[in-house]
Design a protein around this motif. Structure first.
Motif, PDB file in Angstrom:
ATOM      1  N   ARG A  42       7.218  41.236 -41.307  1.00 36.04           N
ATOM      2  CA  ARG A  42       7.323  41.228 -39.839  1.00 36.04           C
ATOM      3  C   ARG A  42       7.742  42.599 -39.330  1.00 36.04           C
ATOM      4  O   ARG A  42       7.223  43.079 -38.331  1.00 36.04           O
TER       5      ARG A  42
ATOM      6  N   LYS B  91       5.411  48.240 -32.034  1.00 31.53           N
ATOM      7  CA  LYS B  91       6.074  47.590 -30.904  1.00 31.53           C
ATOM      8  C   LYS B  91       7.529  48.038 -30.789  1.00 31.53           C
ATOM      9  O   LYS B  91       8.022  48.302 -29.701  1.00 31.53           O
TER      10      LYS B  91
ATOM     11  N   SER C 155       5.377  44.984 -36.923  1.00 31.66           N
ATOM     12  CA  SER C 155       5.825  45.227 -35.549  1.00 31.66           C
ATOM     13  C   SER C 155       6.425  46.620 -35.363  1.00 31.66           C
ATOM     14  O   SER C 155       7.116  46.876 -34.381  1.00 31.66           O
TER      15      SER C 155
END
Length: 103
Positions: A37, A44, A41
């Motif tokens: 994860r 982001k 990400s």
């Protein structure tokens, strides 16, 4: 009389997220899931500028390795390791990484 087999399921219903969390915990995959994860990400969390200059990123033994193609950005991120770690902990969770190495 024969006894019926009783399935070891929980008597209450659970959400898909809870079921997935239970499965990850049972198979000891929590750390691997959190690490993936984090890697997916990265853009982001860190923004487009840093993500575009990141050439390689991986985690080994709870150490986040980040390879960049910009010397000034390397210097800046080396000075901001605590901030990066707090961003990761806020987004992914505490304990996913213990150290950050900027290359």
């Amino acid at each position: 009389m024969t006894q019926k087999y009783k399935h070891p399921r929980k008597s209450s219903t659970s959400t898909v997220g809870e079921a997935l969390g239970d499965m990850l915990k049972q198979y000891h995959l929590n750390d691997r899931f959190d690490q993936n994860r984090l890697l997916s990400s990265w853009e982001k969390m860190m923004g487009n500028t840093i993500a575009n200059r990141t050439t390689k990123i991986f985690i080994k033994n709870k150490v986040l390795f980040v390879e960049l193609n910009s010397a000034p950005l390397k210097n800046e991120l080396n000075l901001s390791k605590d901030k990066i770690k707090s961003i990761v902990e806020k987004e992914i969770g505490v304990g996913v990484i213990n150290e950050i190495i900027i290359m």
